[in-house]
Design an enzyme around this catalytic site. Sequence first.
Site, PDB file in Angstrom:
ATOM      1  N   GLU A   3      35.623  42.629  37.423  1.00 17.21           N
ATOM      2  CA  GLU A   3      34.391  42.882  35.994  1.00 17.21           C
ATOM      3  C   GLU A   3      33.071  43.227  36.616  1.00 17.21           C
ATOM      4  OE1 GLU A   3      36.787  40.372  36.672  1.00 17.21           O
ATOM      5  OE2 GLU A   3      37.098  39.108  34.848  1.00 17.21           O
ATOM      6  N   GLU A  10      37.755  40.142  47.855  1.00 18.75           N
ATOM      7  CA  GLU A  10      37.670  38.899  48.509  1.00 18.75           C
ATOM      8  C   GLU A  10      37.106  38.987  49.858  1.00 18.75           C
ATOM      9  OE1 GLU A  10      41.473  36.525  46.435  1.00 18.75           O
ATOM     10  OE2 GLU A  10      41.645  37.205  48.361  1.00 18.75           O
ATOM     11  N   CYS A  44      36.041  34.979  34.829  1.00 18.46           N
ATOM     12  CA  CYS A  44      35.584  33.667  35.344  1.00 18.46           C
ATOM     13  C   CYS A  44      34.368  33.336  34.432  1.00 18.46           C
ATOM     14  CB  CYS A  44      35.413  33.562  36.642  1.00 18.46           C
ATOM     15  SG  CYS A  44      34.026  34.680  37.252  1.00 18.46           S
TER      16      CYS A  44
END
Length: 126
Positions: free
Chosen positions: A55, A44, A85
Amino acid sequence: MKYRELYRQAVEMIPLAYAPFSKFKVGAALLGKDGKVYTGVNVENSSFGGTICAERSAFVKAISEGCMEFEAIAVVSSDGEAWPCGICRQFMKEFCEDDFKIITGNDEDSLRVYTMEEILPEGFRL
């Protein structure tokens, strides 16, 4: 390589994730057709758009090391099961065939396995 082993390697990556904002740590283990496993974690950033998923982290590592063909990826979070996502699904589609496998679960005895085609049926490549 068995899916459980790939899943275990993804689980081992979770402590290395950097998720001070969401506290949602994700580990990934990507199996190249060369037989090598490339791992990744989510990282993050205070500028949320700068965040990278586990990923994509694994794929970028593999590609930067010369691997361009892939068989499967295991993805797991600090909360158990985790799914790529939308951005990651399209990113993977760039490098994977429709039969590429995505593996996740709450533990190695409850794995769920889907193909690229199943999780992104209308993905595209330019």
